[in-house]
Design an enzyme around this catalytic site. Sequence first.
Site: not given
Ligand code: ADP
Length: 604
Positions: A7, A14, A83, A172, A200, A202, A233, A325, A380
Amino acid sequence: MHILVVNCGSSSVKAEVIDLSTGKRIVVMSVDRISDAQPKLKFSDNQEVLACPASGHEQALAFAFPMLIEKLDKNLLKGVGHRVVHGGKIFDEPALITEEVEKQIESLYSLAPLHNPINLLGVRIAKKYFPDVPHVAVFDTAFHSTIPPKAKNYALPQNLIEKHYIERYGFHGTSHRYVAQQAANYLGADIHDLRIISCHLGNGASVCAIEHGVSVETSMGMTPLEGLVMGTRSGDIDAGIITYLMEQENMTWQQVSDMLNKESGMKGIAGSNDMRDLEERAADGDVQAQLAIDMFVHRLRKYIGAYAAVMGGADAIIFTAGIGENSASLRSKIVYKLNYMRAIIDENKNKMLKFIGVEDVEDISASNSLCKILVVKTDEQLSIAEQTAKVIKSSKLKNQAPRNIPIAVSARHVHLTQESVEILFGKGYQLTEQKPLSQPGQFACNEMVTLVGPKNKIEKVRILGPTRPKDQVEISRTDEFFLGIDAPIRESGHTEGSPGLTLIGPAGKLELKEGVICAWRHIHMHPDDAEYFGVKDKDIVEVRVENQERGLTFGNVLIRVSDKFKLEMHIDTDEANAAELNQGAEGSLVLTGAGGMLTKKKVS
Ligand code: ADP
């Protein structure tokens, strides 16, 4: 089989080597801060952070890949999956990377200037270090190629839409596809029977409506900017704000783009894009953090309602990625008030849920919730590795001799339960085999019955064995008119709501309430054949048949895959007569375009 997944992003790369037989990671590598003078290299088997000697992708990977190679078994490595963010209108499936495919990815640079050039650079560098194995591109947009025009199109002037390939591509896709399949497996359901809303959540966030196993709507659009409130965003905004700001603030397009992509969302509202940080601050009374969370939740709840409306309901809501998650409180807020769509959370299960790598899917819905609320761990990389392996296997198979599909003509016939056999032939009667059929285990019986419809009767209709859990009568369109009934075209076994008929045997009469269908033309195939053709169960394909006088194409042919099946297409007598097909006819699936993929429509 080991697959390396790469990726390659603008600031980090990664890479993971995955053993597909176990899902285990053999090596995990990351290179961060790629434009620093000394990018940082890490391997999972070692906590040490190494400094790459020079800045940039070429230089950092020239240092990192040889070290990765030392850690893997080159004999087991069978391919590299990359990816690639944007597949445009060209790629609706993963593709084996040939020179032609590289050019096609290049042709999409303008649609994804921040991603595709870097993704392709990663491909080109990796090809130098892994020249002996196939490389496959897996596109984030591919899963959304099934979105119908009414949801894909923007209401902009058609000449601009066509000139610039403007449409909703969605992103995604690898994650939405993966978690939806995981959810279906967990529920023990066929994904084609489910309506799923996948969230999804994140740093980047999107929601997707998945109906019959295919994406029918998604919140990200032509770029990943549209839709939910994200880390940095904005998601949906009134487009008028852009022109207004450009004028009032004298902003260039680049400044506006940076503002919308990097300085907006939760960072813009509350100064941070980290949900953990925002949740802590909100609990301490920080009003802006509270507003950011409220807006995030509100926007997503709005989309969930909209997608339930699009699909006429939802059978499951999935939460995945960092926030989905991990944040029980966010999940709780989002599903609050979704009772109207019968989605009710079990707060206890939700709070107790921790991903410790034990389960990949957890059900947090209350026992009276008709719509399941699931938390699914996304993966992924694993999905990219699996899709890569599939492309490699089927490309090898495609190099073998072409596989033609024998065509068999099914005459009208009857399947019976043991109970019905006894009504028609006498108590304790067992069907007797006249001859085996081509599908293993199936046979034509010596026994025959008379079909009696409102208008006419047909005598000597053969029974096929063995007995089944449901009675089913399969007739042709002409038989329908002759008998005077209106039977639906259905897949075998799907007799709900079909008309009934009277059956007469030597020992009695059987009044069927339902069970008369006109069989949907279909191809039986073994999973090996499905892999060869690049299709899966329930896909709908076209089959070309060349007979002596003329060639013709059968559309709307249903694929049925089982390890009990032998490759064969079944059509009924009307179809065979109309096409003037004789015994021994063969057909071929229609092959086209990108990456040698098959033309196939999915059920929608
Ligand atoms: P990406 O892959 O898009 O960079 P991730 O899937 O790793 O993102 O998600 C990052 C987000 O998940 C961040 O906003 C982070 O603060 C949040 N996050 C991770 N663990 C927790 C948690 N225990 N409680 C709340 N938010 C969380």
